[in-house]
Design an enzyme around this catalytic site. Structure first.
Site, short mmCIF file in Angstrom:
data_model
loop_
_atom_site.label_atom_id
_atom_site.label_comp_id
_atom_site.label_asym_id
_atom_site.label_seq_id
_atom_site.Cartn_x
_atom_site.Cartn_y
_atom_site.Cartn_z
N ASP A 1 80.60 44.90 -35.73
CA ASP A 1 80.45 43.68 -36.51
C ASP A 1 80.96 42.53 -35.63
O ASP A 1 82.16 42.37 -35.47
CB ASP A 1 81.26 43.77 -37.81
CG ASP A 1 81.15 42.51 -38.65
OD1 ASP A 1 80.05 41.93 -38.73
OD2 ASP A 1 82.18 42.10 -39.23
N GLU B 1 75.37 44.27 -35.82
CA GLU B 1 74.82 43.47 -36.91
C GLU B 1 74.35 42.13 -36.37
O GLU B 1 75.00 41.52 -35.52
CB GLU B 1 75.90 43.27 -37.98
CG GLU B 1 75.38 42.63 -39.25
CD GLU B 1 76.42 42.64 -40.35
OE1 GLU B 1 76.19 43.31 -41.36
OE2 GLU B 1 77.47 41.97 -40.18
N ASP C 1 86.37 43.58 -41.43
CA ASP C 1 85.46 43.60 -40.28
C ASP C 1 85.20 45.04 -39.81
O ASP C 1 84.08 45.38 -39.42
CB ASP C 1 86.03 42.76 -39.13
CG ASP C 1 86.19 41.30 -39.53
OD1 ASP C 1 85.19 40.69 -39.96
OD2 ASP C 1 87.31 40.77 -39.42
#
Length: 168
Positions: free
Chosen positions: A7, A66, A138
């Site tokens: 992430d 992502e 996260d």
């Protein structure tokens, strides 16, 4: 198959590693790469070093990152894009294939709804990976990216096998 999910973030870059065997998922590790305030070059270098250490320690077979979203602050979006570049570069340097997924696709795969809240993502990650202790939101997002990638790799593998059988 061992999957690394990432992430991206400039201040906090979440990461999560899972093992996949058939339809079984097992948590390996998760954490956050931090970069303190300072000049951008040193922050990116710090993230690069930390993420390189994660890859060396856990030896994933594949990785997924992502996509970032564009917000109203153009400068912040550019900085986030540079951190995302590190997230893509490090696994690629290690010779890994790197999948990329939109946040809504990750949420849809893990939660079942494309606009899920962070709490819902954390809850579903805990259901998919019993006993996991999350290093933070996260890291939970990174594990969700890894779960999404595992699902898509398995689905594409089944599709390729079916197409190969049909071609015979």
């Amino acid at each position: 198959m061992r999957v690394l999910g990432i992430d991206p973030g400039l201040r906090n870059m979440g990461w999560g590693v899972i093992d996949v065997s058939g339809t079984r998922l097992a948590h390996v590790a998760n954490g956050i790469c931090h970069s303190d305030s300072g000049d951008l070059a040193h922050r990116l270098l710090s993230l690069h070093g930390q993420l390189t250490d994660v890859l060396a320690r856990f030896q994933p077979d594949t990785a997924a990152v992502e996509h970032t979203f564009v917000n109203k602050d153009g400068v912040a979006t550019l900085k986030l894009g540079q951190a995302r570049g590190i997230a893509l570069l490090v696994p690629a340097q290690a010779g890994l294939a790197v999948g990329e997924y939109a946040p809504n696709a990750v949420k849809k795969t893990v939660v079942g709804v494309g606009h899920a809240a962070k709490e819902q993502i954390q809850h579903m990650v805990r259901l998919h990976l019993p006993g996991v202790h999350l290093a933070g939101p996260d890291a939970a997002d990174a594990l969700a990216v890894a779960i999404c990638h595992a699902h898509h790799v398995q689905s594409s593998g089944r599709l390729e096998a079916a197409l190969a059988r049909a071609a015979r």
